[in-house]
Design an enzyme around this catalytic site. Structure first.
Site, PDB file in Angstrom:
ATOM      1  CB  SER A 259      -0.936  -0.006   1.202  1.00  0.00           C
ATOM      2  OG  SER A 259      -0.223  -0.250   2.394  1.00  0.00           O
TER       3      SER A 259
ATOM      4  CD  GLU B 136       0.789   7.695   5.271  1.00  0.00           C
ATOM      5  OE1 GLU B 136       0.510   6.666   5.908  1.00  0.00           O
ATOM      6  OE2 GLU B 136       1.373   8.665   5.778  1.00  0.00           O
TER       7      GLU B 136
ATOM      8  CG  ASP C 177       2.002  13.819  16.278  1.00  0.00           C
ATOM      9  OD1 ASP C 177       2.129  12.974  17.179  1.00  0.00           O
ATOM     10  OD2 ASP C 177       2.395  13.653  15.114  1.00  0.00           O
TER      11      ASP C 177
ATOM     12  CG  HIS D 154       3.090   7.262  20.831  1.00  0.00           C
ATOM     13  ND1 HIS D 154       2.814   8.215  21.790  1.00  0.00           N
ATOM     14  CD2 HIS D 154       2.817   7.841  19.637  1.00  0.00           C
ATOM     15  CE1 HIS D 154       2.359   9.312  21.198  1.00  0.00           C
ATOM     16  NE2 HIS D 154       2.341   9.107  19.890  1.00  0.00           N
TER      17      HIS D 154
ATOM     18  CD  GLN E  65      11.551  14.680   3.305  1.00  0.00           C
ATOM     19  OE1 GLN E  65      12.135  13.789   2.679  1.00  0.00           O
ATOM     20  NE2 GLN E  65      10.560  15.373   2.800  1.00  0.00           N
TER      21      GLN E  65
ATOM     22  CG  PHE F   9       9.939  12.808   8.315  1.00  0.00           C
ATOM     23  CD1 PHE F   9       9.239  13.991   8.514  1.00  0.00           C
ATOM     24  CD2 PHE F   9       9.989  12.287   7.032  1.00  0.00           C
ATOM     25  CE1 PHE F   9       8.604  14.640   7.478  1.00  0.00           C
ATOM     26  CE2 PHE F   9       9.360  12.932   5.972  1.00  0.00           C
ATOM     27  CZ  PHE F   9       8.667  14.118   6.198  1.00  0.00           C
TER      28      PHE F   9
ATOM     29  CG  HIS G 276       1.183   1.966   4.708  1.00  0.00           C
ATOM     30  ND1 HIS G 276       0.080   2.032   3.885  1.00  0.00           N
ATOM     31  CD2 HIS G 276       1.303   3.204   5.274  1.00  0.00           C
ATOM     32  CE1 HIS G 276      -0.443   3.254   3.950  1.00  0.00           C
ATOM     33  NE2 HIS G 276       0.291   3.980   4.788  1.00  0.00           N
TER      34      HIS G 276
HETATM   35  P1  FAD Z   1      -3.207   6.801  20.501  1.00  0.00           P
HETATM   36  O1  FAD Z   1      -3.442   5.385  20.156  1.00  0.00           O
HETATM   37  O2  FAD Z   1      -4.315   7.551  21.163  1.00  0.00           O
HETATM   38  O3  FAD Z   1      -1.893   6.835  21.422  1.00  0.00           O
HETATM   39  C1  FAD Z   1      -1.243   8.070  21.716  1.00  0.00           C
HETATM   40  C2  FAD Z   1      -0.480   7.928  23.057  1.00  0.00           C
HETATM   41  O4  FAD Z   1      -1.404   7.812  24.140  1.00  0.00           O
HETATM   42  C3  FAD Z   1       0.412   6.700  23.135  1.00  0.00           C
HETATM   43  O5  FAD Z   1       1.531   7.043  23.904  1.00  0.00           O
HETATM   44  C4  FAD Z   1      -0.453   5.661  23.855  1.00  0.00           C
HETATM   45  O6  FAD Z   1       0.346   4.724  24.549  1.00  0.00           O
HETATM   46  C5  FAD Z   1      -1.262   6.545  24.795  1.00  0.00           C
HETATM   47  N1  FAD Z   1      -2.647   6.079  25.014  1.00  0.00           N
HETATM   48  C6  FAD Z   1      -3.465   5.513  24.096  1.00  0.00           C
HETATM   49  N2  FAD Z   1      -4.678   5.263  24.662  1.00  0.00           N
HETATM   50  C7  FAD Z   1      -4.607   5.692  25.931  1.00  0.00           C
HETATM   51  C8  FAD Z   1      -5.526   5.714  27.014  1.00  0.00           C
HETATM   52  N3  FAD Z   1      -6.773   5.223  26.881  1.00  0.00           N
HETATM   53  N4  FAD Z   1      -5.129   6.250  28.201  1.00  0.00           N
HETATM   54  C9  FAD Z   1      -3.887   6.748  28.348  1.00  0.00           C
HETATM   55  N5  FAD Z   1      -2.956   6.750  27.357  1.00  0.00           N
HETATM   56  C10 FAD Z   1      -3.319   6.224  26.159  1.00  0.00           C
HETATM   57  N6  FAD Z   1      -0.961  12.078  12.269  1.00  0.00           N
HETATM   58  C11 FAD Z   1      -1.724  13.017  11.646  1.00  0.00           C
HETATM   59  O7  FAD Z   1      -1.866  14.138  12.150  1.00  0.00           O
HETATM   60  N7  FAD Z   1      -2.346  12.733  10.448  1.00  0.00           N
HETATM   61  C12 FAD Z   1      -2.251  11.521   9.838  1.00  0.00           C
HETATM   62  O8  FAD Z   1      -2.821  11.312   8.749  1.00  0.00           O
HETATM   63  C13 FAD Z   1      -1.456  10.513  10.484  1.00  0.00           C
HETATM   64  N8  FAD Z   1      -1.323   9.278   9.936  1.00  0.00           N
HETATM   65  C14 FAD Z   1      -0.597   8.310  10.583  1.00  0.00           C
HETATM   66  C15 FAD Z   1      -0.527   7.018  10.037  1.00  0.00           C
HETATM   67  C16 FAD Z   1       0.231   6.019  10.656  1.00  0.00           C
HETATM   68  C17 FAD Z   1       0.275   4.632  10.053  1.00  0.00           C
HETATM   69  C18 FAD Z   1       0.955   6.328  11.859  1.00  0.00           C
HETATM   70  C19 FAD Z   1       1.805   5.283  12.524  1.00  0.00           C
HETATM   71  C20 FAD Z   1       0.874   7.600  12.418  1.00  0.00           C
HETATM   72  C21 FAD Z   1       0.094   8.603  11.807  1.00  0.00           C
HETATM   73  N9  FAD Z   1      -0.044   9.892  12.347  1.00  0.00           N
HETATM   74  C22 FAD Z   1      -0.811  10.841  11.723  1.00  0.00           C
HETATM   75  C23 FAD Z   1       0.671  10.241  13.597  1.00  0.00           C
HETATM   76  C24 FAD Z   1      -0.190  10.001  14.856  1.00  0.00           C
HETATM   77  O9  FAD Z   1      -1.280  10.921  14.873  1.00  0.00           O
HETATM   78  C25 FAD Z   1       0.716  10.220  16.071  1.00  0.00           C
HETATM   79  O10 FAD Z   1       1.665   9.185  16.126  1.00  0.00           O
HETATM   80  C26 FAD Z   1       0.024  10.438  17.402  1.00  0.00           C
HETATM   81  O11 FAD Z   1       0.995  10.974  18.317  1.00  0.00           O
HETATM   82  C27 FAD Z   1      -0.550   9.184  18.045  1.00  0.00           C
HETATM   83  O12 FAD Z   1      -1.605   8.720  17.355  1.00  0.00           O
HETATM   84  P2  FAD Z   1      -2.307   7.313  17.747  1.00  0.00           P
HETATM   85  O13 FAD Z   1      -3.474   7.158  16.874  1.00  0.00           O
HETATM   86  O14 FAD Z   1      -1.313   6.226  17.791  1.00  0.00           O
HETATM   87  O15 FAD Z   1      -2.780   7.673  19.264  1.00  0.00           O
END
Ligand code: FAD
Length: 299
Positions: free
Chosen positions: A15, A17, A109, A152, A215, A219, A269
């Site tokens: 895939s 992105e 983020d 993370h 870059q 990242f 991916h």
């Molecule tokens: P979560 O799963 O919510 O986790 C974030 C943090 O909180 C982690 O440290 C986790 O351990 C902790 N956590 C999770 N759940 C809980 C809970 N219930 N209680 C307490 N702590 C918790 N960013 C963008 O802005 N746009 C994008 O399009 C984008 N695409 C991405 C695609 C991929 C494949 C990846 C790997 C990352 C992408 N990101 C994107 C980055 C992502 O938004 C960041 O990595 C963000 O910091 C964490 O997102 P997450 O969905 O993993 O968050």
């Protein structure tokens, strides 16, 4: 097609992105890049969601164009950042009305220059809450989530990070895509720990072909991934020579992919950064190398 069905096939899924560029010229260039990559037969492509929802309209428009006009399976990224539940529902409604069937649910983020993620007062605080919202509303989406072989950045420990991945999957996500990594040992170790923790959903490997040293440093700082010493030494020597950097990136990613495929990954991916050359070359190398075994990426 709902993407999780791809992982039931015997072949791994590739895939790509993309991010939604600003301006008409950027959009035209990206559509040309996607057209170049289409013959590589990706299982799906995905379109990112800008920080704080900044590309909301462009993400929806682009993902719809790719799926409905270019005939490629397309997944939309969606983040909680800066959005209330009502605003997220409106985006999901639009995706649904465009016939999009796949969404990757993310938290997003913290804004640049800050370290703490502050959710919208009426919005989900974690990706697991967004997954739960999509599932509870009986939306017709296959939902993916993110995961982190190198843990993370904000996680208290590898164990809690894995616990929250399990929570996202229990909330209804079907598969996970990893953050980029350059040393396969992180991926293999992560999958092993996940399996031990009872996680059996497909974990797709996220690979970024390096094309520019400045870059990639930016990242990796941002997402907490590391660059292996030997790879870094090669990059530093050639940092001003863009062709050499791209070649090193292609060679490294090709070795990584061959080893991952030999180990049976469900999918790879590619974080394409909207460019086609490196991804094309890597896939050609992988397909040529198929069956002949791969070298370890960590050497
Ligand atoms: P979560 O799963 O919510 O986790 C974030 C943090 O909180 C982690 O440290 C986790 O351990 C902790 N956590 C999770 N759940 C809980 C809970 N219930 N209680 C307490 N702590 C918790 N960013 C963008 O802005 N746009 C994008 O399009 C984008 N695409 C991405 C695609 C991929 C494949 C990846 C790997 C990352 C992408 N990101 C994107 C980055 C992502 O938004 C960041 O990595 C963000 O910091 C964490 O997102 P997450 O969905 O993993 O968050």
């Amino acid at each position: 097609m709902r993407i999780h069905e791809l992982f039931q096939a015997s072949e791994p899924a590739f895939s790509f992105e993309f991010f939604p560029p600003a301006g008409e010229r950027g959009r035209e260039d990206l559509l040309a890049t996607i057209a170049e990559l289409k013959p590589l037969r990706p299982g799906f492509v995905s379109v990112t969601y800008g920080a704080g929802g900044s590309t909301q309209d462009r993400t929806v428009e682009l993902v719809s164009h790719i799926k409905n006009r270019m005939g490629l399976e397309a997944m939309a990224h969606l983040t909680c950042a800066g959005s209330s539940r009502a605003e997220l529902r409106a985006v999901l409604d639009r995706l649904e009305s465009e016939g999009i069937e796949d969404v990757i649910a993310l938290r997003g983020d913290p804004p640049a220059g800050t370290t703490d993620f502050v959710p919208h007062p009426n919005g989900p605080a974690h990706a697991s809450d967004l997954v739960a919202m999509i599932v509870e509303e009986r939306r017709p989406f296959c939902v993916a989530v993110a995961c982190y072989p190198e843990v993370h950045k904000e996680a208290a420990s590898p164990r809690t990070d894995l616990k929250f991945l399990a929570l996202k999957l229990a909330a209804g996500a079907s598969f996970a895509i990893t953050q980029l990594f350059f040393d396969n040992r992180f991926y293999f170790d992560f999958v092993q720990r996940a399996t031990k923790a009872g996680i059996h959903a497909p974990i797709v490997a996220g690979i970024m072909p390096i094309t520019n040293v400045t870059q990639i440093v930016r990242f990796t700082k941002m997402c907490g991934a590391s660059i292996p010493e030997k790879l870094w030494a090669q990059l530093e020597v050639h940092r001003e020579d863009s062709d050499a950097v791209a070649r090193i990136g292609i060679e490294h990613a090709s070795r990584q992919c061959s080893e991952l495929l030999a180990a049976g990954v469900p999918g790879i991916h590619f974080y394409t950064l909207n460019r086609s050359r490196s991804t094309c070359d890597i896939l050609t190398n992988i397909r040529t190398n198929a069956g002949s075994g791969g070298e370890s990426s960590s050497t």
